[in-house]
Design a protein around this motif. Sequence first.
Motif, PDB file in Angstrom:
ATOM      1  N   GLY A  22      -4.140  13.150   0.936  1.00  0.00           N
ATOM      2  CA  GLY A  22      -5.364  13.672   0.352  1.00  0.00           C
ATOM      3  C   GLY A  22      -5.218  14.922  -0.478  1.00  0.00           C
ATOM      4  N   ASN A  23      -4.026  15.158  -1.060  1.00  0.00           N
ATOM      5  CA  ASN A  23      -3.837  16.357  -1.880  1.00  0.00           C
ATOM      6  C   ASN A  23      -4.016  16.088  -3.374  1.00  0.00           C
ATOM      7  OD1 ASN A  23      -1.531  14.952  -2.528  1.00  0.00           O
ATOM      8  ND2 ASN A  23      -0.090  16.597  -1.969  1.00  0.00           N
ATOM      9  N   GLY A  24      -4.484  14.913  -3.702  1.00  0.00           N
ATOM     10  CA  GLY A  24      -4.722  14.585  -5.100  1.00  0.00           C
ATOM     11  C   GLY A  24      -3.526  14.058  -5.844  1.00  0.00           C
ATOM     12  N   ARG A  25      -2.414  13.858  -5.138  1.00  0.00           N
ATOM     13  CA  ARG A  25      -1.199  13.348  -5.784  1.00  0.00           C
ATOM     14  C   ARG A  25      -0.782  12.042  -5.095  1.00  0.00           C
ATOM     15  NH1 ARG A  25       0.154  18.855  -4.694  1.00  0.00           N
ATOM     16  NH2 ARG A  25      -0.214  20.192  -6.528  1.00  0.00           N
ATOM     17  N   ALA A  26      -0.349  11.093  -5.896  1.00  0.00           N
ATOM     18  CA  ALA A  26       0.032   9.787  -5.341  1.00  0.00           C
ATOM     19  C   ALA A  26       1.348   9.882  -4.574  1.00  0.00           C
ATOM     20  CB  ALA A  26       0.168   8.762  -6.463  1.00  0.00           C
ATOM     21  N   ASP A  27       1.352   9.333  -3.382  1.00  0.00           N
ATOM     22  CA  ASP A  27       2.567   9.222  -2.572  1.00  0.00           C
ATOM     23  C   ASP A  27       3.061   7.779  -2.655  1.00  0.00           C
ATOM     24  OD1 ASP A  27       2.235  11.935  -1.475  1.00  0.00           O
ATOM     25  OD2 ASP A  27       0.518  11.033  -0.421  1.00  0.00           O
ATOM     26  N   LEU A  28       4.337   7.576  -2.392  1.00  0.00           N
ATOM     27  CA  LEU A  28       4.915   6.232  -2.480  1.00  0.00           C
ATOM     28  C   LEU A  28       5.409   5.782  -1.114  1.00  0.00           C
ATOM     29  CD1 LEU A  28       5.866   3.814  -4.212  1.00  0.00           C
ATOM     30  CD2 LEU A  28       8.064   5.004  -4.488  1.00  0.00           C
ATOM     31  N   ALA A  29       4.869   4.651  -0.637  1.00  0.00           N
ATOM     32  CA  ALA A  29       5.355   4.033   0.594  1.00  0.00           C
ATOM     33  C   ALA A  29       6.350   2.929   0.206  1.00  0.00           C
ATOM     34  CB  ALA A  29       4.199   3.441   1.389  1.00  0.00           C
ATOM     35  N   VAL A  30       7.531   2.966   0.798  1.00  0.00           N
ATOM     36  CA  VAL A  30       8.600   2.022   0.482  1.00  0.00           C
ATOM     37  C   VAL A  30       8.980   1.254   1.738  1.00  0.00           C
ATOM     38  CG1 VAL A  30      10.915   1.735  -0.479  1.00  0.00           C
ATOM     39  CG2 VAL A  30       9.480   3.653  -1.243  1.00  0.00           C
ATOM     40  N   GLY A  31       8.905  -0.060   1.678  1.00  0.00           N
ATOM     41  CA  GLY A  31       9.261  -0.889   2.819  1.00  0.00           C
ATOM     42  C   GLY A  31      10.686  -1.408   2.738  1.00  0.00           C
ATOM     43  N   ALA A  32      11.275  -1.645   3.899  1.00  0.00           N
ATOM     44  CA  ALA A  32      12.617  -2.241   3.989  1.00  0.00           C
ATOM     45  C   ALA A  32      12.589  -3.217   5.154  1.00  0.00           C
ATOM     46  CB  ALA A  32      13.685  -1.171   4.193  1.00  0.00           C
ATOM     47  N   PHE A  33      12.309  -4.485   4.865  1.00  0.00           N
ATOM     48  CA  PHE A  33      12.128  -5.452   5.960  1.00  0.00           C
ATOM     49  C   PHE A  33      13.424  -5.736   6.716  1.00  0.00           C
ATOM     50  CE2 PHE A  33      13.152  -8.407   2.443  1.00  0.00           C
ATOM     51  CZ  PHE A  33      14.115  -9.204   3.038  1.00  0.00           C
ATOM     52  N   GLY A  34      14.578  -5.383   6.112  1.00  0.00           N
ATOM     53  CA  GLY A  34      15.855  -5.663   6.768  1.00  0.00           C
ATOM     54  C   GLY A  34      16.404  -4.523   7.594  1.00  0.00           C
ATOM     55  N   GLU A  35      15.650  -3.422   7.699  1.00  0.00           N
ATOM     56  CA  GLU A  35      16.119  -2.271   8.478  1.00  0.00           C
ATOM     57  C   GLU A  35      16.242  -2.642   9.952  1.00  0.00           C
ATOM     58  OE1 GLU A  35      17.102   1.793   9.509  1.00  0.00           O
ATOM     59  OE2 GLU A  35      17.241   0.574   7.696  1.00  0.00           O
ATOM     60  N   ASP A  36      17.389  -2.303  10.548  1.00  0.00           N
ATOM     61  CA  ASP A  36      17.610  -2.539  11.973  1.00  0.00           C
ATOM     62  C   ASP A  36      17.186  -1.294  12.746  1.00  0.00           C
ATOM     63  OD1 ASP A  36      18.702  -4.961  11.224  1.00  0.00           O
ATOM     64  OD2 ASP A  36      20.759  -4.210  11.253  1.00  0.00           O
ATOM     65  N   VAL A  37      16.298  -1.444  13.721  1.00  0.00           N
ATOM     66  CA  VAL A  37      15.749  -0.313  14.454  1.00  0.00           C
ATOM     67  C   VAL A  37      16.374  -0.184  15.835  1.00  0.00           C
ATOM     68  CG1 VAL A  37      13.657   0.708  15.419  1.00  0.00           C
ATOM     69  CG2 VAL A  37      13.579  -0.432  13.191  1.00  0.00           C
ATOM     70  N   LEU A  38      16.340  -1.259  16.607  1.00  0.00           N
ATOM     71  CA  LEU A  38      16.894  -1.219  17.961  1.00  0.00           C
ATOM     72  C   LEU A  38      18.414  -1.279  17.923  1.00  0.00           C
ATOM     73  CD1 LEU A  38      14.425  -3.614  19.800  1.00  0.00           C
ATOM     74  CD2 LEU A  38      14.354  -1.132  19.655  1.00  0.00           C
ATOM     75  N   PRO A  39      19.083  -0.891  18.998  1.00  0.00           N
ATOM     76  CA  PRO A  39      20.552  -0.906  19.025  1.00  0.00           C
ATOM     77  C   PRO A  39      21.141  -2.255  18.644  1.00  0.00           C
ATOM     78  CG  PRO A  39      19.694   0.283  20.924  1.00  0.00           C
ATOM     79  CD  PRO A  39      18.512  -0.324  20.239  1.00  0.00           C
ATOM     80  N   ASN A  40      20.523  -3.329  19.098  1.00  0.00           N
ATOM     81  CA  ASN A  40      20.993  -4.671  18.754  1.00  0.00           C
ATOM     82  C   ASN A  40      19.965  -5.397  17.886  1.00  0.00           C
ATOM     83  OD1 ASN A  40      23.425  -4.547  20.331  1.00  0.00           O
ATOM     84  ND2 ASN A  40      22.149  -4.786  22.163  1.00  0.00           N
ATOM     85  N   GLY A  41      19.149  -4.619  17.194  1.00  0.00           N
ATOM     86  CA  GLY A  41      18.078  -5.201  16.395  1.00  0.00           C
ATOM     87  C   GLY A  41      18.586  -5.903  15.152  1.00  0.00           C
ATOM     88  N   TYR A  42      17.738  -6.734  14.617  1.00  0.00           N
ATOM     89  CA  TYR A  42      18.071  -7.462  13.389  1.00  0.00           C
ATOM     90  C   TYR A  42      16.801  -7.610  12.579  1.00  0.00           C
ATOM     91  CZ  TYR A  42      20.417 -10.861  10.385  1.00  0.00           C
ATOM     92  OH  TYR A  42      20.986 -11.508   9.311  1.00  0.00           O
ATOM     93  N   ASP A  43      16.773  -6.978  11.403  1.00  0.00           N
ATOM     94  CA  ASP A  43      15.619  -7.084  10.512  1.00  0.00           C
ATOM     95  C   ASP A  43      14.317  -6.674  11.205  1.00  0.00           C
ATOM     96  OD1 ASP A  43      17.417  -7.962   8.663  1.00  0.00           O
ATOM     97  OD2 ASP A  43      16.622  -9.983   8.462  1.00  0.00           O
ATOM     98  N   ASP A  44      14.347  -5.543  11.946  1.00  0.00           N
ATOM     99  CA  ASP A  44      13.134  -5.070  12.607  1.00  0.00           C
ATOM    100  C   ASP A  44      12.115  -4.561  11.597  1.00  0.00           C
ATOM    101  OD1 ASP A  44      14.344  -5.498  15.165  1.00  0.00           O
ATOM    102  OD2 ASP A  44      15.448  -3.635  14.887  1.00  0.00           O
ATOM    103  N   GLY A  45      12.615  -3.949  10.512  1.00  0.00           N
ATOM    104  CA  GLY A  45      11.729  -3.457   9.464  1.00  0.00           C
ATOM    105  C   GLY A  45      11.330  -1.998   9.649  1.00  0.00           C
ATOM    106  N   ALA A  46      11.140  -1.306   8.536  1.00  0.00           N
ATOM    107  CA  ALA A  46      10.717   0.091   8.573  1.00  0.00           C
ATOM    108  C   ALA A  46      10.096   0.451   7.224  1.00  0.00           C
ATOM    109  CB  ALA A  46      11.896   1.013   8.887  1.00  0.00           C
TER     110      ALA A  46
END
Length: 351
Positions: A22-46
């Motif tokens: 809400g500061n009047g400037r556009a922010d950019l959200a970038v997705g990565a569906f292949g990001e591994d999150v858990l120790p043995n995760g696969y394509d958890d996404g972030a």
Amino acid sequence: MPGAAEAGDHFGSSLRLRDINGNGRADLAVGAFGEDVLPNGYDDGAAWVLRGATTGLTSTYATAFNATDFDYPVVDGRRFAATTPGEFVADLKAIKSRTDAVPYYTNFKDGWPLTAWSNDIGSVTCDAEANDKLAGPVSPWKRGGELSTIDSLLYDIVEGDLSEKDPSTTNWESSKGMIAQGKVATMHLGSWAITQMRDAAEKAGTDPDDIGFMPFPAQKDGTYCAVLASDYQQAVNVHSDEKVAARAWIDWFTEKSGFSAKEGAVPALKSAAMPSTLKDFVDNDVTFLERSEAKTGDVNSIDNAAEIGLTKPDYRQKLVDTARGAQKGNLDDFFADLDKRWNEAAESAGS
């Protein structure tokens, strides 16, 4: 930027510009569906958020998020999306609407890949004896039956314009590169094809791990099932003068050759580990059923007499042509004709 870049993350797979703070400037959200999150995760996404500044976007104060940050459970490993044929068709429609890829590739021209659909007999109802139960005037394509469910899915895919525009132009060898490069989203093949598709991905310079493998989209009591059919059948000739050597070769092939791991096959040796190509099946607790062959001879006799061809491409090529309007008819009439021919052949065989 928080985190480290890794092959297969697919950073930038989704983008959204919005003034998040809400500061009047556009922010950019970038997705990565292949990001591994858990120790043995696969394509958890972030997802990452890059803040908007007076000079534009900046990585300063960039923030990374994943499902665990919101107390949302992340499933350890890759999960199959479709649990029903209808859900699978919906997924193909989403692919069509969001990408330029052909959602499903029939391999119609070469023909033989269409026979892979018959390997699903038993997977729908999780019944290892499903093929044996075709041995009689049982109307195999009656509503709710195994073959009705299997072939209806193929029909719905083609009728819904979710396959290639002209199936007569398909090419099996070319299809490997097409799926490797994302030009084709899905094909129906056995586990033996995984290594070939991943090899094609390496040659194309894409990520081999993008090639996945899933069971037929149906569950029984919340469980997927996959029917196992033999590849090579081996035995020692009772009349051989080299029985010891022959048995030694079979033991070597079964226990030490590495054939099953290389070809992506379920090993004959029960104590052996599943090949890495079937990791998704193991992670998703797919039940493996060894297909009963008790009445295969009877089923084949009926099939041949009815001139249908469960293990041949002809009738499914006609099914595809009917679905795309190249041949007159509809699905109900098509199935009724198959049932009539099958039942008549079975009754003749039993008389």
